[in-house]
Design an enzyme around this catalytic site. Structure first.
Site, mmCIF file in Angstrom:
data_model
loop_
_atom_site.group_PDB
_atom_site.id
_atom_site.type_symbol
_atom_site.label_atom_id
_atom_site.label_comp_id
_atom_site.label_asym_id
_atom_site.label_seq_id
_atom_site.Cartn_x
_atom_site.Cartn_y
_atom_site.Cartn_z
ATOM 1 N N GLU A 1 42.433 142.892 30.048
ATOM 2 C CA GLU A 1 41.466 143.520 29.158
ATOM 3 C C GLU A 1 41.972 143.587 27.738
ATOM 4 O O GLU A 1 43.179 143.524 27.479
ATOM 5 C CB GLU A 1 41.112 144.905 29.683
ATOM 6 N N CYS B 1 43.264 145.206 20.179
ATOM 7 C CA CYS B 1 44.352 145.629 21.065
ATOM 8 C C CYS B 1 44.419 144.616 22.209
ATOM 9 O O CYS B 1 43.439 144.429 22.933
ATOM 10 C CB CYS B 1 44.057 147.028 21.596
ATOM 11 N N CYS C 1 51.756 144.990 34.983
ATOM 12 C CA CYS C 1 52.953 145.364 34.227
ATOM 13 C C CYS C 1 54.053 145.715 35.214
ATOM 14 O O CYS C 1 53.787 146.317 36.255
ATOM 15 C CB CYS C 1 52.654 146.562 33.323
ATOM 16 N N CYS D 1 55.620 152.773 34.619
ATOM 17 C CA CYS D 1 55.490 154.130 34.069
ATOM 18 C C CYS D 1 54.494 154.891 34.963
ATOM 19 O O CYS D 1 53.406 154.384 35.257
ATOM 20 C CB CYS D 1 54.993 154.081 32.623
ATOM 21 N N CYS E 1 50.592 155.460 34.162
ATOM 22 C CA CYS E 1 49.849 154.355 33.547
ATOM 23 C C CYS E 1 49.129 153.517 34.597
ATOM 24 O O CYS E 1 49.688 153.195 35.646
ATOM 25 C CB CYS E 1 50.814 153.486 32.749
ATOM 26 N N GLY F 1 50.673 145.286 30.134
ATOM 27 C CA GLY F 1 51.900 144.505 30.148
ATOM 28 C C GLY F 1 52.955 145.024 29.196
ATOM 29 O O GLY F 1 52.700 145.889 28.361
ATOM 30 N N SER G 1 54.143 147.437 20.782
ATOM 31 C CA SER G 1 54.554 148.647 21.496
ATOM 32 C C SER G 1 55.393 148.260 22.711
ATOM 33 O O SER G 1 54.993 147.411 23.507
ATOM 34 C CB SER G 1 53.304 149.406 21.940
ATOM 35 N N ASN H 1 45.417 160.036 29.010
ATOM 36 C CA ASN H 1 44.055 159.703 29.436
ATOM 37 C C ASN H 1 44.036 159.705 30.951
ATOM 38 O O ASN H 1 44.829 158.991 31.566
ATOM 39 C CB ASN H 1 43.697 158.279 28.989
ATOM 40 N N CYS I 1 44.913 151.783 28.432
ATOM 41 C CA CYS I 1 45.662 150.727 29.084
ATOM 42 C C CYS I 1 45.367 150.503 30.579
ATOM 43 O O CYS I 1 45.690 151.342 31.402
ATOM 44 C CB CYS I 1 47.117 151.137 28.911
HETATM 45 N N1 SAH Z 1 54.392 148.332 27.773
HETATM 46 C C1 SAH Z 1 54.167 148.759 26.420
HETATM 47 C C2 SAH Z 1 52.682 148.745 26.040
HETATM 48 C C3 SAH Z 1 51.908 149.720 26.849
HETATM 49 S S1 SAH Z 1 50.379 150.359 26.280
HETATM 50 C C4 SAH Z 1 54.744 150.145 26.219
HETATM 51 O O1 SAH Z 1 55.220 150.738 27.191
HETATM 52 O O2 SAH Z 1 54.758 150.639 25.108
HETATM 53 C C5 SAH Z 1 50.660 151.312 24.860
HETATM 54 C C6 SAH Z 1 50.872 152.805 25.039
HETATM 55 O O3 SAH Z 1 49.859 153.422 25.837
HETATM 56 C C7 SAH Z 1 52.208 153.102 25.709
HETATM 57 O O4 SAH Z 1 52.871 154.084 24.983
HETATM 58 C C8 SAH Z 1 51.765 153.618 27.057
HETATM 59 O O5 SAH Z 1 52.730 154.447 27.639
HETATM 60 C C9 SAH Z 1 50.462 154.342 26.723
HETATM 61 N N2 SAH Z 1 49.614 154.639 27.882
HETATM 62 C C10 SAH Z 1 49.489 153.940 29.022
HETATM 63 N N3 SAH Z 1 48.639 154.572 29.877
HETATM 64 C C11 SAH Z 1 48.216 155.688 29.260
HETATM 65 C C12 SAH Z 1 47.329 156.763 29.634
HETATM 66 N N4 SAH Z 1 46.735 156.789 30.801
HETATM 67 N N5 SAH Z 1 47.144 157.749 28.747
HETATM 68 C C13 SAH Z 1 47.750 157.729 27.533
HETATM 69 N N6 SAH Z 1 48.584 156.747 27.132
HETATM 70 C C14 SAH Z 1 48.827 155.739 27.984
#
Ligand code: SAH
Length: 376
Positions: free
Chosen positions: A104, A117, A124, A128, A131, A180, A212, A311, A354
């Site tokens: 996406e 974005c 991924c 985390c 996520c 990712g 990021s 989120n 994400c």
């Molecule tokens: N792998 C990269 C890019 C991830 S997306 C990274 O870890 O930075 C970018 C940001 O969105 C990251 O900080 C990630 O932790 C955050 N993110 C992912 N899922 C989320 C959610 N459900 N709510 C808020 N932020 C989120």
């Protein structure tokens, strides 16, 4: 209000997407047909800078060549599976790749900016815990063309009245914050961003690109060595190693000190201030002791903190922070002399965070498939 928009794109291509064909291969293909090498750039530019979505639309090419191109390549290797538009003008696309995987990408339009974005991997591997993207692990890296196609498709959705100038609307910024881990696919990402930055490409310079990362120290150094002015955002999410390893499992192998050291080196080499992202999980990483530790960690660094209230992801046992706790974090970090902001929520009604929409679409398709099987 959310609108699902009708789709007008061709089915997923079996022919290679043109943006994934190396320039020298395209030139060789052209030479075999008696065409000059400069046609290669002319064709790519039509997709990247122009808005051609088919070879037939490339009216400055001979008709026969257009037909031959269409027989060998496709302008896009991805298909738009779903297109959602939120009332704040945020668009979200779910793209189906040639191997039927889904990714996406999101277009955010505000303050005269149009930000794309993009995703860098299918799924991924970082895991985390809060996520949606990593729930099923990583399947594969995206190709250079697949990353560029996301940008081109988002650019093709930009509104004339939200971009800065009167010329054809364009993307002004890129954030590599989709599905990712960008630094796990760094070489292809840098190749895609080089094309994005080219004046014959999308004309989006490095200073308008944010990458990021979960924090891979060796790759952060490689990015610093690239000599480019990309903006680095590091996903910190916790102020001590015990808590960070619980939230970001890969921290086990790296640890916060090594990540901060690499980020400091990035700042020293590029002069670009690093942003620390901090997803705020109610009760878990937003208490006064976390605020104090976070402030302590970043004091004296020329850094910026982005607090991102979590989120919701269906099925995960976390919650959004209380207003008071969020305010406490902001005040403590600010008092320590570190700049801090709470990230605005955009497009939440269309699952813009994400990896969330892909899951929704996949769940829907699975339900449909089960429904079909049941009926057969
Ligand atoms: N792998 C990269 C890019 C991830 S997306 C990274 O870890 O930075 C970018 C940001 O969105 C990251 O900080 C990630 O932790 C955050 N993110 C992912 N899922 C989320 C959610 N459900 N709510 C808020 N932020 C989120």
């Amino acid at each position: 209000m959310t609108a699902e928009l009708p789709l007008a794109t061709a089915p997923t291509a079996l022919r290679p997407g043109l943006l994934d064909v190396p320039a020298e291969d395209l030139r060789a293909w052209l030479a075999e047909r008696g065409q000059p090498p400069m046609r290669a750039n002319q064709i790519r530019r039509q997709i990247l800078a122009g808005r051609a979505e088919s070879f037939d639309a490339m009216s400055d090419l001979p008709k026969l060549l257009r037909a031959e191109l269409a027989a060998s390549f496709s302008t896009f290797s991805t298909r738009i599976e779903k297109h959602l538009k939120a009332s704040d003008d945020t668009h979200k696309l779910v793209l189906r790749l040639h191997d039927d995987r889904m990714i996406e990408c999101v277009l955010i339009q505000d303050d005269g900016r149009a930000t794309g974005c993009i995703s860098t991997q299918v799924g991924c591997g970082m895991g985390c815990v809060f996520c949606a993207s990593g729930l099923n692990g990583v399947v594969r890296n995206l190709t250079v063309g697949e990353m560029l196609e996301q940008l081109v498709r988002l650019r093709n959705l930009t509104d004339a009245n939200t971009t800065r100038d009167d010329r054809a609307p364009r993307l002004t910024n890129i954030v590599v914050m989709g599905m990712g881990e960008p630094l796990a696919n760094l070489d292809s990402l840098l190749a895609a961003l080089a094309v994005a930055g080219d004046k014959n490409g999308l004309g989006i310079g490095a200073r308008h690109v944010t990458i990021s990362t979960v924090g891979l120290p060796a790759k952060i150094r490689q990015l610093a060595e690239s000599g480019k002015q990309y903006h680095l955002a590091v996903s910190l999410h916790a102020p001590n190693d015990v808590l960070r390893t619980r939230i970001v499992p890969t921290n086990d192998k790296t640890g916060i000190p090594a990540i901060l050291a690499a980020a400091d080196e990035f700042f020293a080499k590029t002069g670009r201030q690093v942003t620390y992202e901090y997803v705020v999980l109610g009760g878990l990483n937003d208490q006064p002791e976390h605020a104090k530790q976070l402030a302590g960690l970043l004091t004296g660094r020329k850094a910026h903190v982005n607090l991102i209230p979590w989120n919701d992801v269906e099925g995960l046992p976390y919650s959004r922070p209380q207003e008071d706790d969020l305010r406490g974090l902001v005040e403590t970090v600010r008092k320590a002399g570190v700049s801090v902001k709470i990230r605005k929520r955009k497009g939440s009604e269309i699952d813009a965070a994400c990896g969330q929409l892909r899951r929704t679409v996949e769940a829907e398709l699975t339900t449909e498939a089960q429904g079909n099987r049941g009926g057969a």
